[in-house]
Design a protein around this motif. Structure first.
Motif, PDB file in Angstrom:
ATOM      1  N   HIS A 295      79.720  68.450  83.130  1.00 54.98           N
ATOM      2  CA  HIS A 295      78.424  67.954  83.585  1.00 54.98           C
ATOM      3  C   HIS A 295      78.465  66.515  84.086  1.00 54.98           C
ATOM      4  O   HIS A 295      77.400  65.940  84.360  1.00 54.98           O
ATOM      5  CB  HIS A 295      77.389  68.096  82.468  1.00 54.98           C
ATOM      6  CG  HIS A 295      77.007  69.518  82.199  1.00 54.98           C
ATOM      7  ND1 HIS A 295      75.997  70.163  82.880  1.00 54.98           N
ATOM      8  CD2 HIS A 295      77.526  70.438  81.345  1.00 54.98           C
ATOM      9  CE1 HIS A 295      75.900  71.408  82.447  1.00 54.98           C
ATOM     10  NE2 HIS A 295      76.812  71.599  81.516  1.00 54.98           N
TER      11      HIS A 295
ATOM     12  N   LEU B  63      71.664  81.811  83.239  1.00 52.04           N
ATOM     13  CA  LEU B  63      72.714  80.820  83.449  1.00 52.04           C
ATOM     14  C   LEU B  63      73.951  81.487  84.033  1.00 52.04           C
ATOM     15  O   LEU B  63      74.263  82.640  83.709  1.00 52.04           O
ATOM     16  CB  LEU B  63      73.100  80.141  82.133  1.00 52.04           C
ATOM     17  CG  LEU B  63      72.039  79.328  81.405  1.00 52.04           C
ATOM     18  CD1 LEU B  63      72.641  78.740  80.127  1.00 52.04           C
ATOM     19  CD2 LEU B  63      71.482  78.232  82.285  1.00 52.04           C
TER      20      LEU B  63
ATOM     21  N   GLY C 137      75.321  66.076  86.082  1.00 53.94           N
ATOM     22  CA  GLY C 137      75.551  67.318  86.810  1.00 53.94           C
ATOM     23  C   GLY C 137      76.075  67.117  88.223  1.00 53.94           C
ATOM     24  O   GLY C 137      76.319  66.007  88.681  1.00 53.94           O
TER      25      GLY C 137
ATOM     26  N   ASP D  52      70.157  71.912  92.099  1.00 52.81           N
ATOM     27  CA  ASP D  52      69.474  73.199  91.983  1.00 52.81           C
ATOM     28  C   ASP D  52      70.333  74.273  92.637  1.00 52.81           C
ATOM     29  O   ASP D  52      70.553  74.256  93.852  1.00 52.81           O
ATOM     30  CB  ASP D  52      68.100  73.149  92.644  1.00 52.81           C
ATOM     31  CG  ASP D  52      67.248  74.367  92.314  1.00 52.81           C
ATOM     32  OD1 ASP D  52      67.818  75.466  92.199  1.00 52.81           O
ATOM     33  OD2 ASP D  52      66.019  74.216  92.183  1.00 52.81           O
ATOM     34  N   ASN D  53      70.821  75.209  91.827  1.00 52.20           N
ATOM     35  CA  ASN D  53      71.730  76.235  92.342  1.00 52.20           C
ATOM     36  C   ASN D  53      71.025  77.329  93.130  1.00 52.20           C
ATOM     37  O   ASN D  53      71.698  78.186  93.712  1.00 52.20           O
ATOM     38  CB  ASN D  53      72.518  76.850  91.181  1.00 52.20           C
ATOM     39  CG  ASN D  53      73.615  75.929  90.685  1.00 52.20           C
ATOM     40  OD1 ASN D  53      74.379  75.379  91.469  1.00 52.20           O
ATOM     41  ND2 ASN D  53      73.677  75.732  89.370  1.00 52.20           N
TER      42      ASN D  53
ATOM     43  N   ILE E  48      66.725  67.722  82.244  1.00 54.38           N
ATOM     44  CA  ILE E  48      66.116  68.669  81.308  1.00 54.38           C
ATOM     45  C   ILE E  48      65.062  67.979  80.451  1.00 54.38           C
ATOM     46  O   ILE E  48      64.915  68.267  79.267  1.00 54.38           O
ATOM     47  CB  ILE E  48      67.181  69.364  80.430  1.00 54.38           C
ATOM     48  CG1 ILE E  48      67.989  68.343  79.614  1.00 54.38           C
ATOM     49  CG2 ILE E  48      68.106  70.218  81.280  1.00 54.38           C
ATOM     50  CD1 ILE E  48      68.894  68.990  78.556  1.00 54.38           C
TER      51      ILE E  48
ATOM     52  N   SER F  43      77.141  72.219  88.128  1.00 52.17           N
ATOM     53  CA  SER F  43      76.647  71.971  86.776  1.00 52.17           C
ATOM     54  C   SER F  43      75.294  71.265  86.814  1.00 52.17           C
ATOM     55  O   SER F  43      74.969  70.527  87.735  1.00 52.17           O
ATOM     56  CB  SER F  43      77.660  71.143  85.984  1.00 52.17           C
ATOM     57  OG  SER F  43      77.917  69.906  86.626  1.00 52.17           O
ATOM     58  N   THR F  44      74.520  71.489  85.773  1.00 49.82           N
ATOM     59  CA  THR F  44      73.146  70.991  85.668  1.00 49.82           C
ATOM     60  C   THR F  44      73.100  69.546  85.181  1.00 49.82           C
ATOM     61  O   THR F  44      73.979  69.097  84.437  1.00 49.82           O
ATOM     62  CB  THR F  44      72.370  71.883  84.678  1.00 49.82           C
ATOM     63  OG1 THR F  44      72.399  73.224  85.145  1.00 49.82           O
ATOM     64  CG2 THR F  44      70.937  71.440  84.540  1.00 49.82           C
ATOM     65  N   ASN F  45      72.079  68.833  85.597  1.00 49.90           N
ATOM     66  CA  ASN F  45      71.796  67.507  85.067  1.00 49.90           C
ATOM     67  C   ASN F  45      71.255  67.670  83.647  1.00 49.90           C
ATOM     68  O   ASN F  45      70.183  68.247  83.441  1.00 49.90           O
ATOM     69  CB  ASN F  45      70.769  66.809  85.960  1.00 49.90           C
ATOM     70  CG  ASN F  45      70.446  65.389  85.530  1.00 49.90           C
ATOM     71  OD1 ASN F  45      70.744  64.975  84.419  1.00 49.90           O
ATOM     72  ND2 ASN F  45      69.814  64.639  86.409  1.00 49.90           N
TER      73      ASN F  45
END
Length: 341
Positions: free
Chosen positions: A225, A285, A241, A320-321, A263, A253-255
């Motif tokens: 991340h 996920l 991310g 954002d995926n 989040i 990967s996400t923040n």
């Protein structure tokens, strides 16, 4: 005497060559260093052996199957299986993880098989590989094996992992390929391993957040991340991310920071639900986020991990995926909403 015997042009050429050599030596010394040429720093492995106590066996099983997730990389899984990835073949038998033109990475067999696994390794050779990034043959391990984070693993947790790995079923596996790293990266990774000569104390567990910081470190949160440029983590983007994962370049990967772009909307119950089920309010996920291992963590540890994530510095970084991948000037990667940073 030699300089006196040479004619002036030859003397000038000699002086120039010596000056160039001196500049070259100084340049290498103060930039990339000599490790790419002479090999990684490494301490000699010893014959130390970790006592196989019941407490270490229990702790090691928990760490391997939950927090650290050793088998996530060192086993082959069907990531498309539902509701969670399904094991293909034998646990711990290794797999080919990356197979690109310039880079081929094999996660080797880590079972006690003596010929194709680590059964012939000493406990200290295993310990050195896990925390210091040195293979049995003295080579530098590619840092996809996150030993730069494992080096902060306590001595007792390290011993517990080694003790447990000795007890898993030996798997005799055929080679999954050969790790192949293109030049000059093959040389530069020699700069990464650092030997450990002093004991690593147990982590601070005085507060849930302190406990969570340790779990985040050995659990690989930073490794995935935090975006990296030329193999170096971008420190101002810790846990923000954007790193592209090995799914055809379509997942980043996400923040995880408490910024509105991260989040910040998570509360503790939602975090526990995500880590247990692999869903964020109906959105699944990607399985390269190994929630299916992290769900084996105790509720106390997951709550501690969340408590720590609430304390990290918020970083504004949109990822954002579900959006098309575009260039991101902030992290210098490509991911969804990259153009909005």
């Amino acid at each position: 005497m030699l300089a006196r015997r040479l004619k002036r042009p030859a003397r000038l050429a000699l002086v120039a060559a010596l000056a160039f050599a001196a500049l070259l030596v100084a340049g290498i010394t103060f930039t990339i260093g000599w490790r790419p040429f002479v090999g990684p720093k490494a301490r000699a492995a010893t014959e130390r052996k970790f006592d196989a106590t019941p407490e270490r066996l229990t702790r090691g099983r928990y760490l391997v199957h939950g927090v650290v997730g050793c088998f996530d990389c060192h086993s082959k899984y069907d990531l498309a299986a539902q509701p969670a990835p399904a094991l293909v073949g034998k646990l711990g038998g290794g797999q080919l993880m990356v197979n690109d033109a310039d880079l081929s990475l094999v996660a080797p067999n880590i079972t006690p098989d003596r010929e194709t696994g680590v059964g012939a390794w000493t406990d200290d050779e295993l310990a050195r590989a896990i925390r210091e990034g040195i293979g049995r043959d003295g080579r530098a391990l590619f840092p996809a094996m996150p030993y730069t984070f494992y080096r902060r693993m306590s001595d007792e947790d390290l011993a517990s992992i080694v003790v447990y790995l000795r007890t898993v079923e030996p798997v005799r596996s055929e080679p999954h390929g050969t790790t192949r790293i293109a030049f000059p990266l093959s040389r530069f990774i020699n700069n990464v391993p650092q030997p450990l000569y002093a004991p690593v104390a147990p982590p601070d567990a005085s507060t849930p957040a302190a406990r969570g910081a340790y779990l985040a470190t050995i659990g690989g949160c930073f490794d995935c991340h935090t975006p990296a440029v030329r193999g170096r983590a971008v420190e101002e983007l810790e846990l923000a991310g954007g790193s592209t994962l090995q799914t055809g370049g379509k997942v980043a990967s996400t923040n995880l920071t408490p910024d509105p772009s991260g989040i910040s909307y998570y509360d503790e119950p939602l975090f526990l639900e995500v880590m247990r089920t692999g869903y964020v309010r109906g959105r699944k996920l990607d399985p390269y986020m190994p929630w299916w291992s992290y769900r084996n963590m105790t509720e106390e540890d997951l709550k501690s991990l969340f408590a720590y994530l609430r304390t990290v510095r918020p970083v504004a970084h949109r990822v954002d995926n579900t959006e098309p991948f575009t260039d991101c000037k902030l992290c210098r990667q490509r991911h969804g909403f990259g153009e909005r940073n």
